[in-house]
Design an enzyme around this catalytic site. Structure first.
Site, PDB file in Angstrom:
ATOM      1  N   ASN A   9       3.141  99.378  52.117  1.00  0.00           N
ATOM      2  CA  ASN A   9       1.630  99.368  52.590  1.00  0.00           C
ATOM      3  C   ASN A   9       1.335 100.911  53.224  1.00  0.00           C
ATOM      4  O   ASN A   9       1.800 101.230  54.609  1.00  0.00           O
ATOM      5  CB  ASN A   9       1.370  98.277  53.458  1.00  0.00           C
ATOM      6  CG  ASN A   9      -0.183  98.610  53.942  1.00  0.00           C
ATOM      7  OD1 ASN A   9      -0.946  99.390  53.546  1.00  0.00           O
ATOM      8  ND2 ASN A   9      -0.532  97.404  55.085  1.00  0.00           N
ATOM      9  N   LYS A  11      -1.528 102.049  54.047  1.00  0.00           N
ATOM     10  CA  LYS A  11      -2.780 102.281  55.062  1.00  0.00           C
ATOM     11  C   LYS A  11      -3.559 103.452  54.809  1.00  0.00           C
ATOM     12  O   LYS A  11      -3.530 103.835  53.827  1.00  0.00           O
ATOM     13  CB  LYS A  11      -2.238 101.872  56.548  1.00  0.00           C
ATOM     14  CG  LYS A  11      -1.141 100.879  56.925  1.00  0.00           C
ATOM     15  CD  LYS A  11      -0.902 100.517  58.110  1.00  0.00           C
ATOM     16  CE  LYS A  11       0.009  99.300  58.208  1.00  0.00           C
ATOM     17  NZ  LYS A  11       0.512  98.812  59.574  1.00  0.00           N
ATOM     18  N   HIS A  95      -4.756  91.396  55.672  1.00  0.00           N
ATOM     19  CA  HIS A  95      -3.894  92.176  56.678  1.00  0.00           C
ATOM     20  C   HIS A  95      -4.415  92.168  58.087  1.00  0.00           C
ATOM     21  O   HIS A  95      -5.572  92.143  58.154  1.00  0.00           O
ATOM     22  CB  HIS A  95      -3.827  93.611  56.283  1.00  0.00           C
ATOM     23  CG  HIS A  95      -2.526  94.208  57.230  1.00  0.00           C
ATOM     24  ND1 HIS A  95      -2.853  94.994  58.493  1.00  0.00           N
ATOM     25  CD2 HIS A  95      -1.305  94.733  56.575  1.00  0.00           C
ATOM     26  CE1 HIS A  95      -1.679  95.294  58.681  1.00  0.00           C
ATOM     27  NE2 HIS A  95      -0.958  95.265  57.677  1.00  0.00           N
ATOM     28  N   GLU A  97      -4.626  94.198  60.192  1.00  0.00           N
ATOM     29  CA  GLU A  97      -5.820  95.223  60.708  1.00  0.00           C
ATOM     30  C   GLU A  97      -7.177  95.058  60.284  1.00  0.00           C
ATOM     31  O   GLU A  97      -7.940  95.570  60.792  1.00  0.00           O
ATOM     32  CB  GLU A  97      -5.084  96.522  60.230  1.00  0.00           C
ATOM     33  CG  GLU A  97      -3.973  97.048  61.147  1.00  0.00           C
ATOM     34  CD  GLU A  97      -2.810  97.733  60.280  1.00  0.00           C
ATOM     35  OE1 GLU A  97      -3.192  98.289  59.258  1.00  0.00           O
ATOM     36  OE2 GLU A  97      -1.750  98.054  61.160  1.00  0.00           O
ATOM     37  N   GLU A 166       3.679  88.653  58.994  1.00  0.00           N
ATOM     38  CA  GLU A 166       3.508  89.940  59.825  1.00  0.00           C
ATOM     39  C   GLU A 166       2.919  89.500  61.063  1.00  0.00           C
ATOM     40  O   GLU A 166       1.694  89.491  61.302  1.00  0.00           O
ATOM     41  CB  GLU A 166       2.673  91.011  59.346  1.00  0.00           C
ATOM     42  CG  GLU A 166       3.052  91.563  57.640  1.00  0.00           C
ATOM     43  CD  GLU A 166       2.301  92.769  57.671  1.00  0.00           C
ATOM     44  OE1 GLU A 166       3.237  93.680  57.133  1.00  0.00           O
ATOM     45  OE2 GLU A 166       1.352  93.029  57.781  1.00  0.00           O
ATOM     46  N   GLY A 172       3.753  98.213  63.566  1.00  0.00           N
ATOM     47  CA  GLY A 172       3.405  99.524  64.175  1.00  0.00           C
ATOM     48  C   GLY A 172       4.080  99.783  65.671  1.00  0.00           C
ATOM     49  O   GLY A 172       3.411 100.748  66.469  1.00  0.00           O
ATOM     50  N   SER A 212       7.316  96.651  61.729  1.00  0.00           N
ATOM     51  CA  SER A 212       8.171  97.696  62.422  1.00  0.00           C
ATOM     52  C   SER A 212       9.627  97.533  61.385  1.00  0.00           C
ATOM     53  O   SER A 212      10.950  97.560  62.040  1.00  0.00           O
ATOM     54  CB  SER A 212       8.630  97.294  63.795  1.00  0.00           C
ATOM     55  OG  SER A 212       7.410  97.572  64.642  1.00  0.00           O
TER      56      SER A 212
HETATM   57  P1  13P Z   1       4.866  98.839  60.344  1.00  0.00           P
HETATM   58  O1  13P Z   1       5.838  98.612  59.324  1.00  0.00           O
HETATM   59  O2  13P Z   1       4.540 100.163  60.356  1.00  0.00           O
HETATM   60  O3  13P Z   1       4.965  98.097  61.668  1.00  0.00           O
HETATM   61  O4  13P Z   1       3.623  98.035  59.411  1.00  0.00           O
HETATM   62  C1  13P Z   1       3.741  96.875  58.975  1.00  0.00           C
HETATM   63  C2  13P Z   1       2.717  96.667  58.373  1.00  0.00           C
HETATM   64  O5  13P Z   1       1.539  96.362  58.943  1.00  0.00           O
HETATM   65  C3  13P Z   1       2.711  96.630  56.821  1.00  0.00           C
HETATM   66  O6  13P Z   1       1.490  95.876  56.232  1.00  0.00           O
END
Ligand code: 13P
Length: 251
Positions: A9, A11, A95, A97, A166, A172, A212
């Protein structure tokens, strides 16, 4: 046995040129990968470039979100038909976010999953608790509710759904969940899926861990009932992403 699945992903990262460079490098690195399905979810603007580069490989294309309508006056949105047209096979839905930064509701997520399944796109439904919810001992309850609402009236099967656990506090932050936490959540997710569709395929739905994930912690999750990973930061470089794919392939 559920085949392994590793999803990148990206983003809001990468231009067209950066996408092309990644794909070129990653294709070379991943030539020997046969057992693991690899999916790249670039930003919408780079889907066409990624498709062109990945055409001759087994690497699949996914999107990071979509609207539930086929077309219409929805400025800034992208429809399932447009994703299929762009070569997508997978789409990330719900997601955290989007839930937390864009106000996406369970009802919207359910409409998106319904539309994805109707169009033969494989939704990757993201679920996960915040730190506050975990500390209050509500993580299981929160995830169960997200599954129940997100999958309401969805006729899911092993081939048309992926669930990504997640935990919001692990995204992140560099602080991943422990393999044990992820394993406990995997068991809970499978039990919820079984209740939602008692005659259905709960044991065969691919479950991914996200938050992460890096090459040096990924093995922990593979030992639990997880079938792969949804990778953010570590998927932005071809070599760090490949390390995760290779561990999955060798497992
Ligand atoms: P990170 O691997 O940067 O923590 O992000 C995870 C994520 O949100 C994947 O969709």
């Amino acid at each position: 046995m559920i085949p392994s699945l590793i999803i990148a992903n990206w983003k809001m990262h990468k231009t067209i040129k950066e996408t092309e460079a990644f794909c070129r490098d990653f294709i070379v690195l991943s030539r020997g990968i046969h057992k693991t399905t690899v999916v790249i979810c670039p930003p919408f603007t780079a889907l066409a470039a990624a498709r062109a580069c990945l055409e001759s490989s087994n690497i699949q294309l996914g999107a990071q979100d979509m609207h539930w309508e086929d077309k219409g006056a929805y400025t800034g949105e992208v429809s399932p038909l447009q994703l299929i047209d762009a070569g997508c096979r997978y789409v990330i839905i719900g997601h955290s976010e989007r839930r937390h930064l864009r106000g996406e509701t369970e009802e919207m997520i359910n409409k998106k999953i319904t539309a994805a399944v109707a169009h033969d796109l494989i939704p990757v439904l993201c679920v996960g608790e915040t730190l506050q919810e975990r500390e209050a001992g509500r993580a299981g309850h929160v995830v169960a509710l997200q599954l129940e609402k997100g999958l309401q009236n969805i006729n899911f099967s092993a081939g048309n759904l992926v669930i990504a656990y997640e935990p919001v506090w692990a995204i992140g932050t560099g602080v991943n969940a422990s393999g044990r936490d992820a394993g406990e959540m995997a068991a809970l997710i499978r039990s919820c899926l079984g209740k939602l569709n008692p005659s259905g395929p709960a044991p065969k739905i691919p479950l991914l861990y996200g938050g992460s994930v890096k090459a040096d912690n990924f093995a922990e999750f593979l030992q639990e009932d997880m079938n792969g990973a949804l990778v953010g930061g570590a998927s932005l470089q071809a070599d760090s992403f490949f390390e995760i794919v290779r561990l999955s392939e060798d497992a």
